[in-house]
Write a protein that holds these residues in place. Structure first.
Motif, PDB file in Angstrom:
ATOM      1  N   GLN A 119      24.553 -27.720  88.973  1.00  8.89           N
ATOM      2  CA  GLN A 119      24.554 -28.857  88.061  1.00  8.89           C
ATOM      3  C   GLN A 119      24.439 -28.400  86.616  1.00  8.89           C
ATOM      4  N   LYS A 126      34.093 -34.628  96.604  1.00  6.38           N
ATOM      5  CA  LYS A 126      33.112 -35.660  96.252  1.00  6.38           C
ATOM      6  C   LYS A 126      31.795 -35.037  95.831  1.00  6.38           C
ATOM      7  N   LEU A 127      31.411 -34.004  96.513  1.00  2.00           N
ATOM      8  CA  LEU A 127      30.164 -33.331  96.173  1.00  2.00           C
ATOM      9  C   LEU A 127      30.237 -32.723  94.779  1.00  2.00           C
ATOM     10  N   ASN A 158      32.218 -33.604  92.334  1.00  2.00           N
ATOM     11  CA  ASN A 158      32.323 -34.657  91.318  1.00  2.00           C
ATOM     12  C   ASN A 158      30.986 -35.332  91.050  1.00  2.00           C
ATOM     13  N   SER A 159      30.147 -35.383  92.069  1.00  2.00           N
ATOM     14  CA  SER A 159      28.855 -36.052  91.907  1.00  2.00           C
ATOM     15  C   SER A 159      27.731 -35.081  91.582  1.00  2.00           C
ATOM     16  N   ARG A 187      25.169 -36.029  88.947  1.00  2.00           N
ATOM     17  CA  ARG A 187      24.203 -37.103  89.256  1.00  2.00           C
ATOM     18  C   ARG A 187      23.258 -36.708  90.378  1.00  2.00           C
ATOM     19  N   TYR A 188      23.388 -35.490  90.881  1.00  2.00           N
ATOM     20  CA  TYR A 188      22.591 -35.088  92.038  1.00  2.00           C
ATOM     21  C   TYR A 188      21.117 -35.048  91.687  1.00  2.00           C
ATOM     22  N   TYR A 223      22.097 -34.851 102.424  1.00  2.00           N
ATOM     23  CA  TYR A 223      22.980 -35.379 101.389  1.00  2.00           C
ATOM     24  C   TYR A 223      24.434 -35.044 101.686  1.00  2.00           C
ATOM     25  N   ILE A 249      27.585 -37.739 102.955  1.00  2.00           N
ATOM     26  CA  ILE A 249      28.918 -37.857 102.364  1.00  2.00           C
ATOM     27  C   ILE A 249      29.974 -37.681 103.446  1.00  2.00           C
ATOM     28  N   LYS A 262      36.083 -27.760  87.363  1.00  2.00           N
ATOM     29  CA  LYS A 262      35.272 -28.934  87.049  1.00  2.00           C
ATOM     30  C   LYS A 262      34.093 -28.531  86.171  1.00  2.00           C
ATOM     31  N   LYS A 318      33.370 -29.718  82.248  1.00  2.00           N
ATOM     32  CA  LYS A 318      32.096 -30.323  81.854  1.00  2.00           C
ATOM     33  C   LYS A 318      31.550 -29.632  80.622  1.00  2.00           C
TER      34      LYS A 318
END
Lengths: 195, 254
Positions: free
Chosen positions: A24, A66-67, A69-70, A73-74, A83, A87, B38, B42
């Motif tokens: 992240q 999806k993981l 992209n998110s 927000r994790y 988690y 998904i 990605k 960012k």
């Protein structure tokens, strides 16, 4: 290689949640470690539910996308494994809804008419390789024939080593429901390998 | 170990023995590349959209520039030179001097005398501070009325000292004498003052004038067509300076 290896070893020891938080913040190597840990489990999860290999790969890829992209927000509110497979479960539910409406992972009602085999007899471990292969084949056939909801439960239990509570969280059912699904699945599989 | 746990163990073993599927390597590469891209996207976007340093520094720069501009606009215009009011007696000085300069026949015009003075206001101050006025006043004990005229004359003298010393000298002489006083209106007196720059009274004593100044005075009289006085001054000049040739000036007098 030494610096990279040291980083790799360091990240290998870190829990899943910490690695996800590192990714992240921009640590690409942390994501690679996470990916290597769960790529086989997640792939097999879809392979067992989808007869089409190509379809399985698509669903598998969707989950990772999806993981990623998110990731921003994790929040480590639960286990990373929970988690990730939440998904995966949602992706599979969407797939069934679009392509196989007859099959539903959201059906919480069990077939109460089915006799619940209280199969408490111990199952012996195969002693030789040939027997192991025979039983494995039977096991996989029985697994394939399980209802989707039971199949999912048993796969989450056997593959990801998740407990009943975690299975209930992922599949969005009550704990008792998850427990009964597991029980049914186990009994059928044991019956299959015994015969 | 319980039966259930043992059964679970067997089932788990059988499952792992049978479930050996793995994703293809190209799929792994694809997913990892996507994760990398990605991440880069960012990081890049944070510089301009999520970051605070660039917008904050930009806002601070704009604020500073704006404040500097406002300050410059509010500052008084320092390039304007405050105007010093010009004294009346000196108004006609350049014009009259120019008239004198037009006559180039005279051999006795020192260059410095006939040079058109460029009035410099600051030249009044040193001369005014020398106490010349006071010395004159004390010496001659002139009345307050004449003292006012004398002050104007002194100012004129200071200005003329650069170009027309003759007139300044004459004015000094005039200030020393009380006979030039007359009851006039302010307007008439100012006009008289302007006239007196080069208008010589017969009672002025020119014996002590320098040669150049005296000649300049004579030329001025001729220019003003005061031939009588001019003739008188020429005669006096010849007596005072017999070696100086003034035929040119005499020729101008009809």
């Amino acid at each position: 290689m030494a610096p990279l290896g040291c980083t790799f070893m360091k990240e290998q020891r870190q829990p899943d949640e910490a690695l996800m938080l590192l990714y992240q913040q921009g640590d690409q190597a942390a994501f690679e470690t996470l990916y290597m840990r769960y790529k086989d489990m997640l792939y097999r999860y879809f392979v067992k539910h989808c007869s089409d290999k190509h379809q399985s790969e698509e669903l598998y890829q969707d989950v990772w996308v999806k993981l990623i992209n998110s990731a921003a927000r994790y929040q480590p509110k639960a286990k990373f494994k929970t988690y990730l497979f939440t998904i995966a479960h949602n992706t599979l539910v969407d797939f069934y809804r679009k392509n196989k409406p007859a099959i539903s992972l959201e059906d919480g009602t069990e077939n109460m008419a089915e006799e619940l085999l209280n199969n408490s007899d111990p199952v012996a471990l195969p002693e030789d390789e040939f027997t192991l292969k025979q039983k494995t084949k039977k096991f996989m056939q029985a697994l394939e024939e399980l209802p989707a909801i039971q199949k999912e439960a048993i796969i989450l239990h056997l593959e990801q080593e998740l407990g009943v509570e975690e299975i209930a969280t992922i599949t969005k059912v009550k704990i008792e429901t998850a427990k009964s699904r597991l029980r049914y699945a186990k009994n059928k599989l044991k019956t299959a390998i015994k015969n | 170990m319980s039966t259930q746990s043992q059964n679970d163990k067997v089932l788990a073993k059988l499952y792992k023995a049978g479930a050996k599927e793995t994703p293809p390597p190209e799929l792994d590469t694809k997913i990892l590349n996507y994760a990398t891209s990605k991440h880069k996207t960012k990081r890049t976007s944070s510089y301009f959209s999520g970051g605070w340093k660039v917008p904050l520094s930009l806002a601070a720069s704009i604020t500073v520039v704006f404040a500097i501009i406002m300050q410059i606009e509010q500052m008084p215009d320092q390039t304007e030179i405050p105007r010093i009011p010009a004294s009346e007696p000196a108004n006609n000085l350049p014009a009259l001097v120019d008239e004198l300069n037009e006559d180039t026949d005279s051999r006795f015009k020192p260059k410095d005398v006939l040079r058109t003075p460029e009035r410099k206001e600051d030249q009044l101050a040193p001369l005014q501070s020398t106490g010349k006025y006071e010395a004159v006043n004390k010496r001659e004990q002139i009345s307050p009325q004449s003292r006012a005229i004398e002050e104007d004359s002194l100012m004129l003298e200071n200005e003329m000292s650069q170009g027309v010393p003759a007139a300044g000298g004459l004015m000094r002489d005039r200030a020393m004498s009380t006979e030039s006083l007359s009851t006039q209106t302010p307007k008439e007196s100012s006009m008289q003052k302007q006239q007196d720059k080069f208008n010589v009274d017969q009672k002025f004593d020119t014996a002590n004038l320098p040669v150049g100044d005296w000649l300049l005075l004579i030329e001025t009289l001729i220019a003003k067509k005061d031939y009588a006085e001019a003739r008188r001054q020429i005669d006096k000049f010849k007596i005072a300076h017999p070696k100086v040739n003034v035929e040119d000036l005499e020729a101008k007098i009809p």
